[in-house]
Design a protein around this motif. Structure first.
Motif, PDB file in Angstrom:
ATOM      1  N   GLY A   9     -12.507  11.489 -10.769  1.00 10.74           N
ATOM      2  CA  GLY A   9     -13.758  10.755 -10.618  1.00 10.74           C
ATOM      3  C   GLY A   9     -13.664   9.713  -9.517  1.00 10.74           C
ATOM      4  O   GLY A   9     -14.531   9.648  -8.649  1.00 10.74           O
ATOM      5  N   ARG A  10     -12.618   8.931  -9.553  1.00 11.81           N
ATOM      6  CA  ARG A  10     -12.467   7.892  -8.522  1.00 11.81           C
ATOM      7  C   ARG A  10     -12.223   8.500  -7.142  1.00 11.81           C
ATOM      8  O   ARG A  10     -12.719   8.007  -6.131  1.00 11.81           O
ATOM      9  CB  ARG A  10     -11.324   6.935  -8.898  1.00 11.81           C
ATOM     10  N   PHE A  11     -11.437   9.574  -7.145  1.00 11.62           N
ATOM     11  CA  PHE A  11     -11.197  10.298  -5.880  1.00 11.62           C
ATOM     12  C   PHE A  11     -12.532  10.716  -5.254  1.00 11.62           C
ATOM     13  O   PHE A  11     -12.805  10.515  -4.071  1.00 11.62           O
ATOM     14  CB  PHE A  11     -10.311  11.529  -6.172  1.00 11.62           C
ATOM     15  N   LEU A  12     -13.368  11.271  -6.133  1.00 12.55           N
ATOM     16  CA  LEU A  12     -14.655  11.787  -5.667  1.00 12.55           C
ATOM     17  C   LEU A  12     -15.572  10.667  -5.184  1.00 12.55           C
ATOM     18  O   LEU A  12     -16.202  10.763  -4.122  1.00 12.55           O
ATOM     19  CB  LEU A  12     -15.315  12.533  -6.840  1.00 12.55           C
ATOM     20  N   ILE A  13     -15.627   9.586  -5.967  1.00 13.04           N
ATOM     21  CA  ILE A  13     -16.565   8.504  -5.662  1.00 13.04           C
ATOM     22  C   ILE A  13     -16.079   7.662  -4.481  1.00 13.04           C
ATOM     23  O   ILE A  13     -16.819   7.419  -3.528  1.00 13.04           O
ATOM     24  CB  ILE A  13     -16.777   7.632  -6.915  1.00 13.04           C
ATOM     25  N   GLU A  14     -14.839   7.254  -4.551  1.00 12.28           N
ATOM     26  CA  GLU A  14     -14.341   6.329  -3.517  1.00 12.28           C
ATOM     27  C   GLU A  14     -14.101   7.019  -2.173  1.00 12.28           C
ATOM     28  O   GLU A  14     -14.283   6.402  -1.128  1.00 12.28           O
ATOM     29  CB  GLU A  14     -13.032   5.689  -3.982  1.00 12.28           C
ATOM     30  N   ARG A  15     -13.717   8.272  -2.225  1.00 11.47           N
ATOM     31  CA  ARG A  15     -13.338   8.902  -0.955  1.00 11.47           C
ATOM     32  C   ARG A  15     -14.377   9.915  -0.487  1.00 11.47           C
ATOM     33  O   ARG A  15     -14.895   9.812   0.614  1.00 11.47           O
ATOM     34  CB  ARG A  15     -11.974   9.560  -1.100  1.00 11.47           C
ATOM     35  N   VAL A  16     -14.671  10.910  -1.344  1.00 16.65           N
ATOM     36  CA  VAL A  16     -15.563  11.980  -0.894  1.00 16.65           C
ATOM     37  C   VAL A  16     -16.994  11.461  -0.686  1.00 16.65           C
ATOM     38  O   VAL A  16     -17.614  11.698   0.355  1.00 16.65           O
ATOM     39  CB  VAL A  16     -15.549  13.163  -1.890  1.00 16.65           C
ATOM     40  N   LEU A  17     -17.503  10.729  -1.681  1.00 17.32           N
ATOM     41  CA  LEU A  17     -18.872  10.209  -1.580  1.00 17.32           C
ATOM     42  C   LEU A  17     -18.998   9.292  -0.363  1.00 17.32           C
ATOM     43  O   LEU A  17     -19.939   9.415   0.426  1.00 17.32           O
ATOM     44  CB  LEU A  17     -19.240   9.449  -2.867  1.00 17.32           C
ATOM     45  N   ALA A  18     -18.016   8.399  -0.202  1.00 16.33           N
ATOM     46  CA  ALA A  18     -18.034   7.471   0.932  1.00 16.33           C
ATOM     47  C   ALA A  18     -17.992   8.228   2.257  1.00 16.33           C
ATOM     48  O   ALA A  18     -18.745   7.929   3.189  1.00 16.33           O
ATOM     49  CB  ALA A  18     -16.854   6.505   0.830  1.00 16.33           C
ATOM     50  N   ALA A  19     -17.134   9.244   2.332  1.00 21.58           N
ATOM     51  CA  ALA A  19     -17.001  10.003   3.586  1.00 21.58           C
ATOM     52  C   ALA A  19     -18.275  10.769   3.898  1.00 21.58           C
ATOM     53  O   ALA A  19     -18.750  10.774   5.042  1.00 21.58           O
ATOM     54  CB  ALA A  19     -15.818  10.961   3.482  1.00 21.58           C
ATOM     55  N   ASP A  20     -18.841  11.430   2.893  1.00 24.02           N
ATOM     56  CA  ASP A  20     -20.041  12.228   3.154  1.00 24.02           C
ATOM     57  C   ASP A  20     -21.239  11.375   3.538  1.00 24.02           C
ATOM     58  O   ASP A  20     -22.126  11.828   4.254  1.00 24.02           O
ATOM     59  CB  ASP A  20     -20.366  13.118   1.944  1.00 24.02           C
ATOM     60  N   PHE A  21     -21.269  10.121   3.065  1.00 20.69           N
ATOM     61  CA  PHE A  21     -22.369   9.221   3.444  1.00 20.69           C
ATOM     62  C   PHE A  21     -21.991   8.347   4.639  1.00 20.69           C
ATOM     63  O   PHE A  21     -22.759   7.494   5.046  1.00 20.69           O
ATOM     64  CB  PHE A  21     -22.767   8.334   2.252  1.00 20.69           C
ATOM     65  N   HIS A  22     -20.796   8.557   5.181  1.00 13.92           N
ATOM     66  CA  HIS A  22     -20.300   7.750   6.305  1.00 13.92           C
ATOM     67  C   HIS A  22     -20.347   6.255   5.958  1.00 13.92           C
ATOM     68  O   HIS A  22     -20.706   5.435   6.802  1.00 13.92           O
ATOM     69  CB  HIS A  22     -21.112   8.026   7.580  1.00 13.92           C
ATOM     70  N   GLY A  23     -20.043   5.935   4.715  1.00 14.91           N
ATOM     71  CA  GLY A  23     -20.125   4.541   4.284  1.00 14.91           C
ATOM     72  C   GLY A  23     -18.913   4.142   3.476  1.00 14.91           C
ATOM     73  O   GLY A  23     -17.830   4.728   3.622  1.00 14.91           O
TER      74      GLY A  23
END
Lengths: 468, 123
Positions: free
Chosen positions: A425-439
Motif C-alpha cells: 500500500g505504501r509502495f503504491l501510494i508514496e511511489r507509484v501514485l506520486a510518480a504517475d501524477f508527477h508529484g
C-alpha cells in the motif's frame, strides 16, 4: 421521203417506247426481287408505285398509298419530320434519308431507314425518284439494348466506385472511363500516355505497378495496390488495380484491360485496426506485467489465504479503473468517477467526496484507483471505517498556481498506530501514485486518523522531468 | 544486501511506474545500485551523468522522442561497454541489434525473471 421519214419517226418512237417498257419491266422485276420496300415518286413528290413487299408489309391494297397517302402508315410522331424532309429533297433534288416507324399489317410499328435518290435523264433533268425502306428495328433494338447495358454497367461501376481502363501495350496509350480520370485527379480526356499516370504514382510504389518490361512480357502483377498524389488536390490516395492481359494470335500480350478503385478509406481503416491491435497488445502485456508485480508484492509477506483475498481486491480495483477507461476509449477518466468507483465497496454513507471536474490520463486513473483501494481496505480493517462512527473525506482542489491537492482524510477511528514496515500500500501510494501524477505524496498518521495528501501539477499541465 | 563498492550499477527504463519501482526495489534488495528513468530521454541524461552504469534494462514501447530500440542503438554507439537488456510486449529486436540473444525478455515478465536476467548479465 416524207413517208419514209414519217415511217422512220414512227419506228424510232415505237422502238423508244418499247425500250422504256423493257427497262420499266426490268426495273420492276428487279425491285420485286429485292427484300426491301421499293417505291417510286414523280418529280412533284407524289409516290406512284410500290413493290409488293410494301403491300405485304402494310396490308394496304395497291394504289392505297399513292400520292401522299403513304403518310397513313407512318407513325404519327414521325410523320411531320419525314414529310418535311421529303418536301425539301423534292425541292432541292438532294438525296432523301430519314428514319421513321412504318406500320405493319398487324398494327405494330417498326423502324425503317428510308432513302431515295432522284433519277436524272440523259440531259440531267430529274425524271423520277427511286426510294427504298430498310427495316432497322432489330438493329435499333440491339443498339438500344447495348446502350442500356453500357449505361447500367457504367452506373454500377460508378456506384461501386470502379473505373475501367484499357492499355495498348505497344503504344502505351491508356483509354479510361470518365471516372478513371477522376480517380487520378485528371480532367476528363479520351486517352493518355501511361507515362503521365506513372508520374502521379508515389516513387516508392512505382515498382509494384507494371513496368514496360512486365507489360511487354505479360508478367505484370494482376492485382496491385499503390499510392498516388492527385495532381488536382495534392492528396495522397490508395488505388487498387485489377487487370487482365489480352493476347494476339501468337500469344503476345497486346492489351491490358482492368478496373481501378480508390481504396484509401479501406487502407486507413486497416491501419487504424492494426494500430489498435498493437496498442491493445501492448496494454494487455503491460497489465499482465502489472498483475504479476502486484502478485509478487502481495505474496511476499503474507499467508496464502490473506494474500489471495488481498490479491483479489487489488485486481478488482484495477479492473474497475479499466472499466472507466474503457468507457472513454482509454483517453481520459473523470477524477470523480475514479474515486466513486474505487470506494464503491466501502459504506457510502460514511464517505464524503468533493472536488471540481478534473480529467485524468490512463496511468493516473489506474494508480489512483489502486491507491484508493489500499487506503479503503486499510480504513475498513484498522482505520475510521473499522468503527461505527468513523468517516472518510476524499476531496481535491486546484490551487491558483495550478497545483492539485488531493486528500484522503479519516476521522473518528481508533487511535492510529504507524505501521512498522512498508507494505505494498505504501509502495503504491508514496511511489507509484506520486510518480504517475508527477508529484509528491505525504502520509500523516494523525491521532484523529490517517491523512494522505497528493500534491501535483493539475492534470493537463505540463509535467516536470522526474529523475531519481 | 546494501550496495557496496563492487555492486553493479543498473539503470531501469520503464514508463509504467508500478513495474519500474517493483523491479528497482527488487534489484536494490539484491544488492544492485539502481537508477530509474521513465523514458529514454531521462535515461540518456542519467547515462551521461553516471558513467558507472553497467547495465541498462529498458522497455521498447515508451512515449517520448525515443523508444527503447533507439535507446539501444544510442547506447551501443555512445557507451559500447554498457550491456542492454530489452523487454517488449510486441516488438522483438533483430538479432544483430542485441549483443546477446538472451538479452531480450518478452513481456509480461515476472520481477524475479528480470532480476535473474540482470544477475546473469552482470556475471
Amino acid at each position: 421521203m416524207g413517208i419514209f421519214v414519217e415511217g422512220s419517226d414512227v419506228t424510232e418512237r415505237i422502238l423508244a417506247e418499247r425500250d422504256v417498257r423493257d427497262r420499266e419491266a426490268q426495273f420492276r422485276t428487279f425491285a420485286e426481287a429485292m427484300p426491301n420496300h421499293v417505291w417510286t415518286a414523280r418529280t412533284d413528290g407524289q409516290l406512284d408505285w410500290f413493290n409488293s413487299r410494301v403491300y405485304q408489309y402494310s396490308g394496304a391494297q395497291p394504289g392505297e398509298l399513292d400520292g401522299e397517302a403513304w403518310g397513313a402508315i407512318v407513325h404519327p410522331d414521325d410523320l411531320a419530320g419525314a414529310a418535311a424532309r421529303w418536301s425539301e429533297s423534292v425541292y432541292t433534288g438532294a438525296p432523301y434519308e430519314a428514319e421513321f416507324r412504318v406500320r405493319r399489317f398487324d398494327g405494330t410499328y417498326r423502324w425503317h431507314l428510308v432513302r431515295a435518290v432522284a433519277l436524272a435523264d440523259a440531259e440531267g433533268k430529274i425524271g423520277r425518284w427511286l426510294g427504298t425502306n430498310t427495316d432497322i428495328e432489330d438493329q435499333r433494338q440491339t443498339l438500344q439494348r447495348l446502350a442500356e447495358s453500357e449505361r447500367r454497367f457504367r452506373l454500377s461501376q460508378n456506384a461501386a466506385g470502379i473505373a475501367s481502363l484499357e492499355l495498348d501495350i505497344a503504344s502505351g496509350t491508356v483509354i479510361g472511363s470518365d471516372f478513371f480520370w477522376q480517380l487520378w485527379g485528371l480532367s476528363p480526356r479520351a486517352s493518355e500516355h501511361i507515362s503521365v499516370l506513372e508520374a502521379i504514382v508515389l516513387p516508392e510504389d512505382r515498382n509494384v505497378r507494371s513496368t514496360e518490361e512486365t507489360r511487354q512480357n505479360g508478367t505484370a502483377s494482376l492485382k496491385v495496390d499503390y499510392r498516388i498524389r492527385r495532381p488536382d488536390s495534392g492528396e495522397i490516395r490508395w488505388l487498387s488495380r485489377n487487370i487482365e492481359f489480352v493476347h494476339d494470335a501468337d500469344g503476345r500480350p497486346v492489351k491490358m484491360f482492368g478496373v481501378v478503385q480508390d481504396v484509401t478509406d479501406r487502407k486507413e481503416a486497416e491501419a487504424r485496426q492494426n494500430m489498435l491491435t498493437h496498442e491493445l497488445e501492448h496494454r494487455i502485456k503491460n497489465i499482465l506485467a502489472m498483475v504479476s508485480a502486484i502478485a509478487a508484492q502481495t505474496l511476499r509477506n503474507a499467508d496464502l489465504e490473506t494474500a489471495a483475498a488481498t490479491f483479489s481486491e487489488r485486481l478488482r480495483a484495477l479492473s474497475n479503473a479499466h472499466d472507466i477507461l474503457t468507457r472513454t476509449r482509454w483517453t481520459a477518466a473523470a477524477l470523480g468517477d475514479v474515486v466513486r468507483s474505487a470506494v464503491s465497496p466501502l459504506p457510502a454513507e460514511r464517505i464524503a467526496i468533493s472536488g471540481p471536474d478534473v480529467s485524468l490520463g490512463p496511468k493516473m486513473a489506474l494508480s489512483l484507483a489502486l491507491a484508493i483501494n489500499e487506503l479503503g481496505t486499510n480504513a475498513l480493517k484498522y482505520g475510521a471505517l473499522s468503527t461505527e462512527t468513523g468517516r472518510v473525506t476524499v476531496s481535491w482542489t486546484i490551487e491558483e498556481d495550478a497545483t492539485m491537492l488531493w486528500r484522503w482524510s479519516e476521522d473518528g477511528g481508533p487511535p492510529v498506530v504507524p505501521p512498522k514496515r512498508r507494505g505494498f500500500g505504501r509502495f503504491l501510494i508514496e511511489r507509484v501514485l506520486a510518480a504517475d501524477f508527477h508529484g509528491k505524496v505525504g502520509i500523516e498518521y494523525l491521532p484523529k486518523g490517517v491523512e494522505v495528501i497528493l500534491t501535483a501539477p493539475a492534470p493537463g499541465e505540463p509535467a516536470p522531468n522526474r529523475l531519481q | 544486501m546494501p550496495p557496496n563498492d563492487h555492486a553493479t550499477t543498473v539503470l531501469v527504463v520503464e514508463d509504467e511506474a508500478l513495474l519500474l519501482f517493483s523491479i528497482s526495489d527488487e534489484l536494490t534488495a539484491q544488492g544492485f545500485v539502481v537508477f530509474e528513468a521513465s523514458n529514454a530521454d531521462d535515461a540518456v541524461t542519467l547515462l551521461t551523468a553516471h558513467p558507472e552504469i553497467e547495465i541498462v534494462f529498458t522497455d521498447i514501447d515508451m512515449p517520448g522522442s525515443m523508444d527503447g530500440l533507439k535507446l539501444l542503438a544510442l547506447v551501443r554507439e555512445r557507451w559500447p561497454p554498457v550491456r542492454v537488456l530489452v523487454t517488449s510486449g510486441k516488438k522483438r529486436p533483430t538479432r544483430d541489434m542485441l549483443m546477446d540473444e538472451n538479452w531480450f525478455l518478452p513481456k509480461p515478465y515476472t520481477t524475479a525473471g528480470v532480476v535473474a536476467a540482470i544477475q546473469a548479465a552482470a556475471q
